[in-house]
Enzyme design. Structure first.
Site, PDB file in Angstrom:
ATOM      1  N   THR A 184      -4.035   0.634   4.028  1.00 52.04           N
ATOM      2  CA  THR A 184      -5.165   0.221   3.048  1.00 52.04           C
ATOM      3  C   THR A 184      -6.441   1.374   3.450  1.00 52.04           C
ATOM      4  O   THR A 184      -7.299   1.476   2.405  1.00 52.04           O
ATOM      5  CB  THR A 184      -5.707  -1.496   3.435  1.00 52.04           C
ATOM      6  OG1 THR A 184      -6.033  -1.345   4.640  1.00 52.04           O
ATOM      7  CG2 THR A 184      -4.528  -2.163   3.063  1.00 52.04           C
ATOM      8  N   GLN A 196       7.398  -0.554   7.586  1.00 50.85           N
ATOM      9  CA  GLN A 196       7.742  -1.195   6.398  1.00 50.85           C
ATOM     10  C   GLN A 196       7.233  -0.119   5.227  1.00 50.85           C
ATOM     11  O   GLN A 196       7.626  -0.681   3.932  1.00 50.85           O
ATOM     12  CB  GLN A 196       7.175  -2.593   6.321  1.00 50.85           C
ATOM     13  CG  GLN A 196       7.732  -3.365   7.424  1.00 50.85           C
ATOM     14  CD  GLN A 196       7.192  -4.631   7.097  1.00 50.85           C
ATOM     15  OE1 GLN A 196       7.502  -5.776   6.779  1.00 50.85           O
ATOM     16  NE2 GLN A 196       5.683  -4.842   7.921  1.00 50.85           N
ATOM     17  N   ASP A 253       5.115   4.833   2.060  1.00 53.21           N
ATOM     18  CA  ASP A 253       3.881   6.060   1.482  1.00 53.21           C
ATOM     19  C   ASP A 253       4.412   7.319   2.317  1.00 53.21           C
ATOM     20  O   ASP A 253       3.776   8.412   2.030  1.00 53.21           O
ATOM     21  CB  ASP A 253       2.653   5.687   1.810  1.00 53.21           C
ATOM     22  CG  ASP A 253       2.312   5.171   3.053  1.00 53.21           C
ATOM     23  OD1 ASP A 253       1.624   4.095   3.238  1.00 53.21           O
ATOM     24  OD2 ASP A 253       2.738   5.547   4.031  1.00 53.21           O
ATOM     25  N   HIS A 269      12.111   0.081   4.654  1.00 59.59           N
ATOM     26  CA  HIS A 269      12.316  -0.100   3.254  1.00 59.59           C
ATOM     27  C   HIS A 269      12.343   1.013   2.543  1.00 59.59           C
ATOM     28  O   HIS A 269      11.976   1.163   1.454  1.00 59.59           O
ATOM     29  CB  HIS A 269      10.873  -0.715   2.962  1.00 59.59           C
ATOM     30  CG  HIS A 269      10.845  -2.343   3.545  1.00 59.59           C
ATOM     31  ND1 HIS A 269       9.911  -2.963   3.601  1.00 59.59           N
ATOM     32  CD2 HIS A 269      11.840  -2.968   4.295  1.00 59.59           C
ATOM     33  CE1 HIS A 269      10.051  -4.162   4.194  1.00 59.59           C
ATOM     34  NE2 HIS A 269      11.605  -4.084   4.578  1.00 59.59           N
ATOM     35  N   CYS A 295      19.064  11.652 -14.564  1.00 55.52           N
ATOM     36  CA  CYS A 295      19.644  12.685 -13.997  1.00 55.52           C
ATOM     37  C   CYS A 295      19.945  14.007 -14.688  1.00 55.52           C
ATOM     38  O   CYS A 295      20.623  13.922 -15.936  1.00 55.52           O
ATOM     39  CB  CYS A 295      20.632  12.140 -13.187  1.00 55.52           C
ATOM     40  SG  CYS A 295      21.714  13.276 -12.373  1.00 55.52           S
TER      41      CYS A 295
END
Ligand code: APR
Length: 243
Positions: A24, A98, A101, A116, A143
């Site tokens: 954050t 988790q 980014d 994740h 694709c």
């Protein structure tokens, strides 16, 4: 801070566990902070799941192209860079995260377990071939080989979690004598089991999080009075001052 310094300096194997609160201060919204989290803007049940990938592909793609553009606007903050240095200096052994980014990799960490998945990878959901991130960002979500749906390499709600990554994260946690949680509400299973695993085998647990978490009762030390970035800068300065 003295107690925290003692735990860190007497530890032989420290592992970091991060959640969205780690990013954050780079500018990225987390998921559940009161009226600041991502899930107050979007409904994950509508978009961040495998059903949306199959039945609502265009909106699914728009949502993830938005999230990717947001992530690309920001970069790791000083706290990420400190964790990158700490791994190099052997102060920490690795990071279980988790977050998708990719900021821990960008900050130089090598032993990063992305529970994740990650936004650093894209692939075709049909033939599984890798897809170019820039192409996805520019709106190309089909694709080039089989015309299947291209999706980010993150785990969607309703999908299996990467067993190999969880297995490695469990081994790392069981080796640890100190686990430091940075910025997670610890409300999402099974990721939130790692603090318990650490405690089960006698490791110390430090939780650095602005709000209470369900695992606070097991923590040896809780830091709520400063942000993660401030915490890491302060500890880093203490460590530099002591060696
Ligand atoms: N300093 C300290 N704590 C912070 C900071 C900060 N700068 N910024 C946010 N926090 C805290 C918030 O108070 C919140 O409790 O970080 C926590 C982030 O919790 P969540 O938003 O729930 O994020 P996380 O725990 O990572 O969510 C887990 O849920 O939706 C899924 O896949 C998604 O990986 C995510 C998972």
């Amino acid at each position: 801070m003295q107690e925290i310094m003692k735990m860190i300096q007497s530890s032989a194997y420290t592992t970091i566990f991060t959640g969205a609160g780690m990013s954050t201060e780079s500018g990225l919204p987390d998921f559940r902070s009161k009226n600041r989290g991502l899930w107050t803007k979007f409904n994950p049940d509508e978009l961040a799941n495998v059903v949306a990938l199959e039945n609502n592909f265009e909106e699914f793609s728009e949502f993830y192209q938005y999230r990717l553009r947001e992530i690309d606007k920001y970069q790791p903050h000083e706290g990420h860079l400190i964790l990158g240095q700490w791994e190099k200096r052997g102060i920490i052994r690795g990071i279980i995260t988790q977050n998708v980014d990719g900021f821990h990799h960008d900050a130089g960490n090598q032993n990063v377990m992305e529970l994740h998945g990650t936004f650093r990878k894209f692939y075709c959901n049909r033939c599984k071939r890798e897809h170019d991130r820039e192409a996805y960002l520019s709106g190309n979500n089909k694709c080039e080989y089989c015309d299947g749906p291209v999706r980010p390499g993150i785990v969607l709600f309703g999908e299996m979690l990467p067993e190999d990554v969880f297995y490695k994260a469990e081994i790392e946690t069981r080796r640890s004598d100190l686990l430091i949680v940075l910025g997670s509400s610890l409300t999402v299973t099974p990721a939130n089991m790692f603090p318990m695993i650490a405690k089960e085998q006698g490791a110390k647990l430090i939780i650095v999080n602005r709000e209470d978490t369900p695992m606070d009762i097991y923590a040896d030390y809780i830091v709520q009075d400063k942000s993660i970035r401030e915490f890491l800068i302060e500890v880093d300065q203490e460590l530099k001052g002591r060696c």
